[in-house]
Design a protein around this motif. Sequence first.
Motif, PDB file in Angstrom:
ATOM      1  N   GLN A 267     -85.070 -30.796 -24.552  1.00 18.32           N
ATOM      2  CA  GLN A 267     -85.644 -32.087 -25.138  1.00 18.32           C
ATOM      3  C   GLN A 267     -87.020 -31.829 -25.848  1.00 18.32           C
ATOM      4  N   TRP A 268     -87.944 -31.153 -25.006  1.00 13.53           N
ATOM      5  CA  TRP A 268     -89.459 -31.004 -25.578  1.00 13.53           C
ATOM      6  C   TRP A 268     -89.307 -30.033 -26.697  1.00 13.53           C
TER       7      TRP A 268
ATOM      8  N   GLN B  63     -87.120 -30.089 -29.191  1.00 14.59           N
ATOM      9  CA  GLN B  63     -86.690 -30.909 -30.061  1.00 14.59           C
ATOM     10  C   GLN B  63     -87.668 -31.937 -30.341  1.00 14.59           C
ATOM     11  N   LYS B  64     -88.393 -32.441 -29.413  1.00 11.95           N
ATOM     12  CA  LYS B  64     -89.280 -33.530 -29.621  1.00 11.95           C
ATOM     13  C   LYS B  64     -90.532 -32.918 -30.487  1.00 11.95           C
TER      14      LYS B  64
ATOM     15  N   SER C 115     -90.019 -30.600 -32.737  1.00 14.16           N
ATOM     16  CA  SER C 115     -89.391 -29.796 -33.778  1.00 14.16           C
ATOM     17  C   SER C 115     -89.896 -28.521 -34.096  1.00 14.16           C
TER      18      SER C 115
ATOM     19  N   PRO D 262     -96.802 -34.708 -29.189  1.00 15.09           N
ATOM     20  CA  PRO D 262     -96.402 -35.680 -28.222  1.00 15.09           C
ATOM     21  C   PRO D 262     -96.652 -35.241 -26.765  1.00 15.09           C
TER      22      PRO D 262
END
Length: 271
Positions: free
Chosen positions: A146-147, A149-150, A152, A191
């Motif tokens: 998830q991270w 992907q977050k 990129s 983020p």
Amino acid sequence: MISSFVFMLLVGAVGFTFQAYAQESGKETASKEKLNIKKLNVNEFFQDHEGAFILRDVKNRTTFVYNQERANERVTPESTFKIPNALIGLQVKAVRDEYDVKRWDGIKRQFDTWNHDHTLGSAMRDSAIWYYQDMARDIGEQPMKQWIQKISYGNQDISGGIDQFWLNSSLKISPLEEVDFMESLYKEELPFDKSVMKTVKRMMIQEEGDDYTLYGKTGTRLSDLGLGWFVGFIKVGEHPYVFVTNINGSGTEAKNITLNILKKYHILSKN
């Protein structure tokens, strides 16, 4: 502090024509802002190693590139992935802080500097892979995915195994993508909590002078020493630059090439 005069010397010494450039990597980049791009006159530093070098002048929004074809090629990040790994580990509290200790398991590894207890910070400095592998297992596959992907990060492929995917495996990133990631970290625009980004940046400090601070991380494909990285940024006074070097060689060699280029263009003192 670097002056505008020194910057003009840098630009003048390069001696190539500007062209408009915007990076595309599957998805649209977060910023569609056009960047100026130049070729760097640094052939002398790549006589013994094929490679790419990128220097981004953050203040003047200019990107200089040597070997643009290679700069767009995705390869494994190797130990430069310790940077996002540390960010994620701190954010999800797999480790408390840069002083969080992991005990050495007694297994003799490739380098003596790895064969003792480490903290998050010391394992970054000594590039102790086992610490970051252990932390990746603590993070877990789903949160890690998830991270990745977050933020990129490259091709975002962690299918190579939770403690192996960045080591000559499935995860790949281009030098130009690394530059974007490093710039976002420098600006603290990723983020993650601000405190997390400040901690990781602090762990990346390589050298401090009277008017500059150099931050960086090497990476080497240890199986054959055939891929080396040095990525990071340097702040000279109030003037920041982001850099990425990627070569057919070791991370130490990539770092030496980077420092020599920075010295040639008077961004880093020759003393």
